[in-house]
Design a protein around this motif. Structure first.
Motif, PDB file in Angstrom:
ATOM      1  N   GLY A  62       4.630 -13.121  -7.095  1.00 52.56           N
ATOM      2  CA  GLY A  62       5.516 -14.163  -6.604  1.00 52.56           C
ATOM      3  C   GLY A  62       6.657 -13.669  -5.732  1.00 52.56           C
ATOM      4  N   ASP A  63       6.974 -12.376  -5.820  1.00 49.40           N
ATOM      5  CA  ASP A  63       8.036 -11.819  -4.982  1.00 49.40           C
ATOM      6  C   ASP A  63       7.593 -11.752  -3.524  1.00 49.40           C
ATOM      7  N   GLY A  64       8.561 -11.668  -2.642  1.00 46.40           N
ATOM      8  CA  GLY A  64       8.252 -11.466  -1.232  1.00 46.40           C
ATOM      9  C   GLY A  64       7.553 -10.123  -1.047  1.00 46.40           C
ATOM     10  N   ALA A  65       6.583 -10.106  -0.147  1.00 47.21           N
ATOM     11  CA  ALA A  65       5.796  -8.886   0.069  1.00 47.21           C
ATOM     12  C   ALA A  65       6.151  -8.282   1.421  1.00 47.21           C
ATOM     13  N   ASN A  66       6.634  -7.045   1.393  1.00 45.01           N
ATOM     14  CA  ASN A  66       6.949  -6.375   2.658  1.00 45.01           C
ATOM     15  C   ASN A  66       6.580  -4.896   2.645  1.00 45.01           C
ATOM     16  N   GLU A  67       5.714  -4.487   1.689  1.00 43.23           N
ATOM     17  CA  GLU A  67       5.281  -3.101   1.626  1.00 43.23           C
ATOM     18  C   GLU A  67       3.793  -3.013   1.314  1.00 43.23           C
ATOM     19  N   PHE A  68       3.166  -2.021   1.912  1.00 47.17           N
ATOM     20  CA  PHE A  68       1.767  -1.678   1.697  1.00 47.17           C
ATOM     21  C   PHE A  68       1.760  -0.411   0.852  1.00 47.17           C
ATOM     22  N   PHE A  69       0.909  -0.348  -0.175  1.00 52.04           N
ATOM     23  CA  PHE A  69       0.863   0.777  -1.104  1.00 52.04           C
ATOM     24  C   PHE A  69      -0.514   1.443  -1.096  1.00 52.04           C
ATOM     25  N   VAL A  70      -0.510   2.781  -1.170  1.00 48.09           N
ATOM     26  CA  VAL A  70      -1.743   3.541  -1.371  1.00 48.09           C
ATOM     27  C   VAL A  70      -1.502   4.489  -2.540  1.00 48.09           C
ATOM     28  N   ARG A  86      -7.308  -5.124 -13.260  1.00 52.26           N
ATOM     29  CA  ARG A  86      -7.994  -3.847 -13.058  1.00 52.26           C
ATOM     30  C   ARG A  86      -6.987  -2.722 -12.945  1.00 52.26           C
ATOM     31  N   THR A  87      -7.509  -1.502 -12.926  1.00 54.03           N
ATOM     32  CA  THR A  87      -6.709  -0.308 -12.720  1.00 54.03           C
ATOM     33  C   THR A  87      -7.069   0.277 -11.360  1.00 54.03           C
ATOM     34  N   MET A  88      -6.067   0.714 -10.619  1.00 55.03           N
ATOM     35  CA  MET A  88      -6.273   1.372  -9.333  1.00 55.03           C
ATOM     36  C   MET A  88      -6.034   2.860  -9.501  1.00 55.03           C
ATOM     37  N   GLY A  89      -6.768   3.656  -8.705  1.00 50.39           N
ATOM     38  CA  GLY A  89      -6.603   5.102  -8.748  1.00 50.39           C
ATOM     39  C   GLY A  89      -6.524   5.695  -7.358  1.00 50.39           C
ATOM     40  N   ASP A  90      -6.955   6.947  -7.256  1.00 48.23           N
ATOM     41  CA  ASP A  90      -6.835   7.722  -6.023  1.00 48.23           C
ATOM     42  C   ASP A  90      -7.353   7.002  -4.783  1.00 48.23           C
ATOM     43  N   CYS A  91      -6.493   6.960  -3.787  1.00 49.22           N
ATOM     44  CA  CYS A  91      -6.787   6.427  -2.448  1.00 49.22           C
ATOM     45  C   CYS A  91      -7.166   4.947  -2.443  1.00 49.22           C
ATOM     46  N   GLU A  92      -6.768   4.229  -3.476  1.00 51.71           N
ATOM     47  CA  GLU A  92      -6.933   2.773  -3.468  1.00 51.71           C
ATOM     48  C   GLU A  92      -5.629   2.150  -3.002  1.00 51.71           C
ATOM     49  N   PHE A  93      -5.719   1.005  -2.351  1.00 55.59           N
ATOM     50  CA  PHE A  93      -4.554   0.421  -1.695  1.00 55.59           C
ATOM     51  C   PHE A  93      -4.398  -1.049  -2.054  1.00 55.59           C
ATOM     52  N   LEU A  94      -3.192  -1.551  -1.754  1.00 53.34           N
ATOM     53  CA  LEU A  94      -2.924  -2.981  -1.902  1.00 53.34           C
ATOM     54  C   LEU A  94      -1.760  -3.363  -1.013  1.00 53.34           C
ATOM     55  N   GLY A  95      -1.698  -4.636  -0.660  1.00 54.27           N
ATOM     56  CA  GLY A  95      -0.557  -5.153   0.083  1.00 54.27           C
ATOM     57  C   GLY A  95      -0.683  -5.150   1.580  1.00 54.27           C
ATOM     58  N   GLU A  96      -1.899  -5.064   2.096  1.00 50.48           N
ATOM     59  CA  GLU A  96      -2.047  -5.019   3.554  1.00 50.48           C
ATOM     60  C   GLU A  96      -1.522  -6.278   4.239  1.00 50.48           C
ATOM     61  N   LYS A  97      -1.585  -7.418   3.563  1.00 49.10           N
ATOM     62  CA  LYS A  97      -1.060  -8.663   4.147  1.00 49.10           C
ATOM     63  C   LYS A  97       0.447  -8.608   4.327  1.00 49.10           C
ATOM     64  N   ALA A  98       1.108  -7.773   3.550  1.00 53.20           N
ATOM     65  CA  ALA A  98       2.563  -7.623   3.660  1.00 53.20           C
ATOM     66  C   ALA A  98       2.972  -7.057   5.012  1.00 53.20           C
ATOM     67  N   LEU A  99       2.084  -6.301   5.645  1.00 54.82           N
ATOM     68  CA  LEU A  99       2.405  -5.706   6.945  1.00 54.82           C
ATOM     69  C   LEU A  99       2.338  -6.731   8.064  1.00 54.82           C
ATOM     70  N   LEU A 100       1.495  -7.728   7.910  1.00 56.57           N
ATOM     71  CA  LEU A 100       1.237  -8.661   9.000  1.00 56.57           C
ATOM     72  C   LEU A 100       1.866 -10.033   8.808  1.00 56.57           C
ATOM     73  N   GLY A 101       2.123 -10.416   7.567  1.00 57.57           N
ATOM     74  CA  GLY A 101       2.634 -11.755   7.297  1.00 57.57           C
ATOM     75  C   GLY A 101       4.103 -11.765   6.965  1.00 57.57           C
ATOM     76  N   TYR A 129       8.134   1.211  14.499  1.00 61.01           N
ATOM     77  CA  TYR A 129       7.409   2.223  15.273  1.00 61.01           C
ATOM     78  C   TYR A 129       6.236   1.626  16.048  1.00 61.01           C
ATOM     79  N   ASN A 130       6.235   0.291  16.188  1.00 58.68           N
ATOM     80  CA  ASN A 130       5.211  -0.411  16.948  1.00 58.68           C
ATOM     81  C   ASN A 130       3.804  -0.117  16.453  1.00 58.68           C
ATOM     82  N   LEU A 131       3.665   0.188  15.172  1.00 56.33           N
ATOM     83  CA  LEU A 131       2.338   0.437  14.614  1.00 56.33           C
ATOM     84  C   LEU A 131       1.496  -0.835  14.655  1.00 56.33           C
ATOM     85  N   HIS A 132       2.181  -1.987  14.596  1.00 56.34           N
ATOM     86  CA  HIS A 132       1.454  -3.253  14.655  1.00 56.34           C
ATOM     87  C   HIS A 132       0.740  -3.419  16.004  1.00 56.34           C
TER      88      HIS A 132
END
Length: 136
Positions: A62-70, A86-101, A129-132
């Motif tokens: 429910g919090d605002g999302a502004n970070e992507f995690f790996v 579920r459980t996340m482990g090595d090289c799994e990611f979440l929050g990609e929508k936070a970068l674009l939305g 850094y204009n990564l977008h």
């Protein structure tokens, strides 16, 4: 002394960056899958390596999302409405929508279920850094 600590931290980040690059995990993220290796290295280079102790909350549903995690080492627990998903482990990611939305919200609560090393990329860094522009 401070120089040695800084060098050790930089070395640890570089080791994790190499691990992430070799895994090609980011190639499965929609907004990164078309990037060339040099641009992928730029994205990884802008990530911060953060250590979370067991029990630390990375984000809450429910919090605002502004970070992507790996997750690079350790494990993260994902819960939705206080239910284990579920459980996340090595090289799994979440929050990609936070970068674009701009108005993205967290769909889950994420907690470190062990000590965890996590790369974090903020939307601010992504835009600063204009990564977008690389992912368009």
């Amino acid at each position: 002394m401070a120089d040695r600590v800084a060098a050790r931290l930089l070395s640890r980040k570089n080791k994790m960056a190499m691990k992430l690059a070799k895994s090609e995990a980011l190639k499965t993220v929609d907004c990164f899958k078309s990037l060339q290796a040099t641009h992928m290295a730029m994205v990884i280079g802008k990530m911060r390596l953060v250590t979370y102790d067991e029990g630390s909350i990375l984000c809450e549903q429910g919090d605002g999302a502004n970070e992507f995690f790996v997750c690079m080492e350790g494990t993260l627990k994902i819960e939705i409405n206080n239910q284990f998903i579920r459980t996340m482990g090595d090289c799994e990611f979440l929050g990609e929508k936070a970068l674009l939305g701009k108005n993205a919200t967290r769909g889950a609560t994420v907690t470190a279920s062990s000590k965890a090393e996590v790369f974090v990329l903020s939307r601010h860094q992504f835009e600063l850094y204009n990564l977008h522009l690389l992912v368009l």
